[in-house]
Design a protein around this motif. Structure first.
Motif: not given
Length: 883
Positions: A84-98, A225-238
């Motif tokens: 699972r080591h990569h240089t380029f990857f895509e990060m899926l995310g959802n965000f709430s600003f307050g 308060p806010s929300i910041d999430t991140g999920m690697g596309l490559e990882r969830i696809t696997a």
């Protein structure tokens, strides 16, 4: 389910839940000097989270392209060797600003994984921050996860902070249990999400930004308060596809199979070839996206990261038997796979392939010689019982053969060899004309705290400089000596902000305005205007009379002559870019610019020096468009609509949803915040001053307009007239006259060379009378009757021909206090005598040093008084070696 479907499902799910889908930002972070590359989905929202920027939405979702070359999961040497080591990857995310907080973030995360992707709920584990009881209660309330699968972790893994100060908060991570059969754990009794065995795969990180940390370390609750999430596309696809590694997903397999096809190998055929195939598949994605975002291979900054990645992949291609350029061919597969999501890739595919091919050809020329040197040095080191490659060798590989340090490490790591990295750094430090390889930020100075204080106190202010160069306004903040002040007196150097400003702050390549501020009690000479922080325009200058205080009403005046000249040059820059694309092709992209009142400078992507015909055509087109007097129109438009209509945007630039478009007839349309002429005719006249290369694949043109351009034409005419005077011809006849003089000079040089040869023949005969025979070998040391390096080499050839077998040293004084030495050994004697070794003690006597091959060596010195002693020394050294 394909990786593309996973990405689409993610974005669609959050769009249905009130989130705005935001396009991926560039890999080059905008307005963030702390980042080398975009490395997380939240980067483009950083100013929103900190309250420095507002958007039309308070919920967002994105699939962000990211690049990391170091850190927990991205050490370059591990890429291709792990799952699972990569240089380029895509990060899926959802965000709430307050807007929403923990409850909805947890609900969204669980629902998407279990209902949309239909993951097995029994395999999902949750980790929470050990002090975040609220999150633990919500996970138990909102999901069927049993308490034993909700584990508490420390701050190291489950508390996030933007920096030493600013927003921070606890995290909840969702892990997927891949089962004991896939990744056997050495300690199965204590195995869990905190274990490093990879059985429990971290899928999604939910960051709950609920605190603000001050400089004294104190943590206070955030009002929103806010929300910041991140999920690697490559990882969830696997996980969705049920494969063991990310490389076994459809996000990588087409690239692996294309490389295997080119190399004539099979994926799964051997561990060694599989590593190389995975390295190439990972690195080609990084290369394509970096180049498409405007990075060029180089020896510093971002360009050096790109070069490291590309050359590591090229070396692995060599391990697969690929000796010709191949890497650029795989780029087309990346474009085909990703252009539906990133449409700009399709437009730049030809350009990207050219950049990669150019770098491959450069590296291939030195790769074999570098590998030979490395093997020889490793052999020497191992014979001596060592296991660390010296810093001097690592540096030579880097400097001479273009081997990045981690490429050298990659080549030798399997043999248990380490690198003397401290020694390498010392070599780098010693070579002053080499740019340091370490990253020092994105090229911008770190934002000073004083500017944040000025903006907090006064706001960003309003720019009125498009409409007027003079306005009544109010002083809103003053800084002297890096600190806020209420007033400044005559002679003080100041930085100042005003409520309404006609001054254009330096940005977008355009230099800032100069001018003055005139008040009833004082005045300021404004030397420059800059934009150190977002939209904040700061005027730098000095108080020329009286006193200026915060709150004073002043007359702000921009120096109109310089502004108009700058506008002429800026508009000409737009026309020149259009002319370059028309002349050279669409691959021409802006790589940098500087527009001021005296000249313009434009850096652009291209692979060769422009011919005279190409430069002339660019000049011709620009001047035709100037003569056609096109209207320069400015409008505000939606970014997406403007770009889709063909308006040109800059690589890596951060744009708002509404953008300023500058159109010049049907010739040019660009996103631009700068100031421009009202019509192209106001530019007057355009003249290219110079064209040169500044980096691999990047050219630079300097030019001027109007009076400055006309002055340059007059200078050229004056030079041509001077040449006519010197050659006693008219300006029209000067070229023919110079050609005739060159021909005469060439004939004279041939005659001089012939006469020198005759003289050398006679002189060499005289010198040979000084030959001594030592152990059966003819040895000679003498002064040569010449005074320049070329003459010395030619005389040496004559002596060698006459001597036939032997060794000799020749010395020369150049008349300027310098000494030249040459030592030669005929080929039949190099097993007994070495010219490179013989010359060293001789050169030392004249204060010099030198070296060379066994049959020929040269040296210089600065003590001609010792030349005869040095030549006598040659006999002694030869006798030592021959006796």
């Amino acid at each position: 389910m394909t990786g593309a479907q996973v990405r689409n499902l993610f974005l669609e799910y959050f769009a249905k839940n009130g989130h705005t889908i935001v396009a991926s930002a560039s890999l080059l972070p905008a307005n963030d000097p702390t980042l080398l590359f975009t490395n997380a989905g939240m980067n483009q929202f950083k100013d929103v989270f900190t309250g420095q920027e507002t958007r039309e939405y308070n919920r967002a979702t994105s699939s962000q392209k990211c690049l990391r070359v170091s850190g927990k999961h991205n050490d370059l040497e591990n890429v291709g060797r792990t799952a699972r080591h990569h240089t380029f990857f895509e990060m899926l995310g959802n965000f709430s600003f307050g807007d929403y907080f923990k409850r909805d973030a947890i609900t969204f995360g669980w629902e998407f994984l279990t209902e949309v992707l239909e993951l097995d709920q029994s395999k999902l584990w949750i980790s929470i921050f050990e002090e975040d009881d609220e999150a633990g209660e919500l996970w138990r309330e909102l999901t069927p996860v049993p308490p034993e699968r909700i584990i508490k972790c420390g701050a190291k893994d489950n508390f996030w902070a933007m920096g030493d100060t600013g927003p921070c908060g606890p995290c909840s991570e969702i892990h997927f249990d891949q089962g004991p059969g896939i990744y056997p754990c050495p300690d199965p009794d204590n195995c869990g999400p905190e274990c490093d065995c990879d059985r429990y795969l971290e899928l999604w990180n939910l960051v709950f930004m609920q605190f603000e940390r001050s400089a004294d370390g104190k943590v206070e609750p955030l009002p929103k308060p806010s929300i910041d999430t991140g999920m690697g596309l490559e990882r969830i696809t696997a996980v969705v596809q049920g494969v063991k590694t990310n490389y076994d997903t459809d996000l990588f397999l087409p690239l692996i199979h294309r490389t295997a096809e080119l190399a004539g190998v099979k994926y799964g055929g051997s561990d060694e070839s599989d590593v190389s195939l995975r390295v190439i598949a990972d690195h080609i994605r990084s290369a394509v996206f970096l180049i498409s975002d405007g990075v060029m291979p180089s020896n510093e900054g971002r360009g050096y990261v790109l070069r490291r990645v590309m050359r590591r992949a090229m070396r692995h291609g060599r391990l697969l038997g690929l000796t010709d350029p191949f890497f650029y061919k795989i780029a087309a597969t990346v474009v085909e796979m990703m252009k539906a999501v990133y449409p700009d890739l399709g437009d730049k595919s030809e350009y990207v392939a050219k950049v990669i091919l150019h770098e491959e050809e450069r590296f291939i020329r030195t790769l074999d010689r570098g590998l030979l040197l490395l093997e020889n040095e490793v052999e020497k080191m191992q014979k001596a019982g060592g296991s660390e490659l010296s810093g001097e060798v690592v540096f030579r590989l880097y400097d001479t053969f273009g081997f990045p340090v981690d490429l050298t490490a990659d080549i030798v790591c399997d043999r248990g060899i380490t690198l003397d990295e401290e020694g390498f750094k010392a070599q780098m430090e010693a070579q002053r004309d080499m740019a340091r390889s370490a990253w020092k930020g994105s090229g911008e100075d770190a934002v000073e705290g004083i500017y944040r204080l000025m903006r907090d106190k006064a706001g960003a202010g309003e720019f009125v400089g498009y409409e007027t160069l003079q306005t009544r306004t109010t002083v809103t903040a003053i800084a002297t000596g890096g600190e806020l002040a209420d007033s400044a007196k005559e002679g003080d150097k100041v930085e100042i902000t005003i409520a309404s400003s006609p001054f254009y702050g330096e940005s977008g390549g355009q230099m800032g305005d100069a001018g003055s501020l005139l008040g009833d009690d004082g005045a300021i000479i404004v030397e420059k205007a800059t934009k150190p922080l977002g939209d904040l325009t700061v005027l730098t200058g000095h108080v020329s009379r009286g006193v200026i205080k915060v709150g004073d009403e002043v007359e702000a005046r921009v120096e109109s002559g310089d502004r108009f000249a700058t506008m002429q040059n800026h508009s000409a820059t737009h026309l020149m870019q259009a002319a370059l694309q028309a002349t050279l092709g669409d691959h021409v992209k802006q790589a940098g610019s500087l527009v001021g009142p005296d000249r313009l400078r434009f850096d652009f992507s291209h692979f060769a020096a422009l011919t005279n015909e190409e430069l002339r055509n660019v000049e011709k087109l620009v001047n035709i468009w100037i003569a056609e007097n096109h209207r320069v129109g400015v409008s505000e438009e939606k970014y997406d609509e403007a770009v889709s209509s063909g308006v040109m945007a800059l690589f890596g630039e951060k744009y708002d949803d509404t953008v300023r478009v500058v159109r010049m007839g049907e010739v040019s349309a660009e996103l631009c915040g700068g100031t421009h002429a009202r019509t192209t005719g106001e530019i007057g006249f355009f003249k290219i001053l110079s064209e040169a290369g500044i980096a691999a694949g990047v050219r630079r043109i300097e030019a001027s307009t109007a009076r400055r351009a006309l002055t340059r034409v007059w200078e050229l005419e004056d030079m041509l007239a001077e040449i006519g005077n010197l050659t006693k011809s008219s300006a029209d006849e000067a070229v023919a006259r110079v050609k005739k003089l060159q021909s005469t000079l060439k004939d004279a040089e041939k005659e001089i060379t012939s006469l020198r040869a005759k003289l050398a023949g006679g002189a060499s005969s005289d010198i040979l009378s000084d030959v001594r025979e030592i152990a059966g070998v003819k040895v000679l040391a003498a002064r040569a009757p010449v005074d320049d390096p070329k003459g010395l080499r030619e005389f040496a050839d004559t002596v060698r021909d006459r001597l036939r077998s032997g060794a000799f040293a020749l010395g020369v004084e150049d008349g300027e206090g310098k000494v030249m030495l040459l030592v030669a050994v005929t080929p039949d004697l190099t097993d007994r005598l070495n010219a490179g070794e013989l010359i060293k003690p001789v050169a030392e006597l004249v204060g010099g040093r030198g070296g060379g091959r066994p049959e020929l060596a040269q040296a210089g010195g600065n003590n001609p008084a010792k030349l005869d002693e040095a030549l006598a020394k040659f006999y002694e050294e030869a006798e030592k070696l021959l006796s």
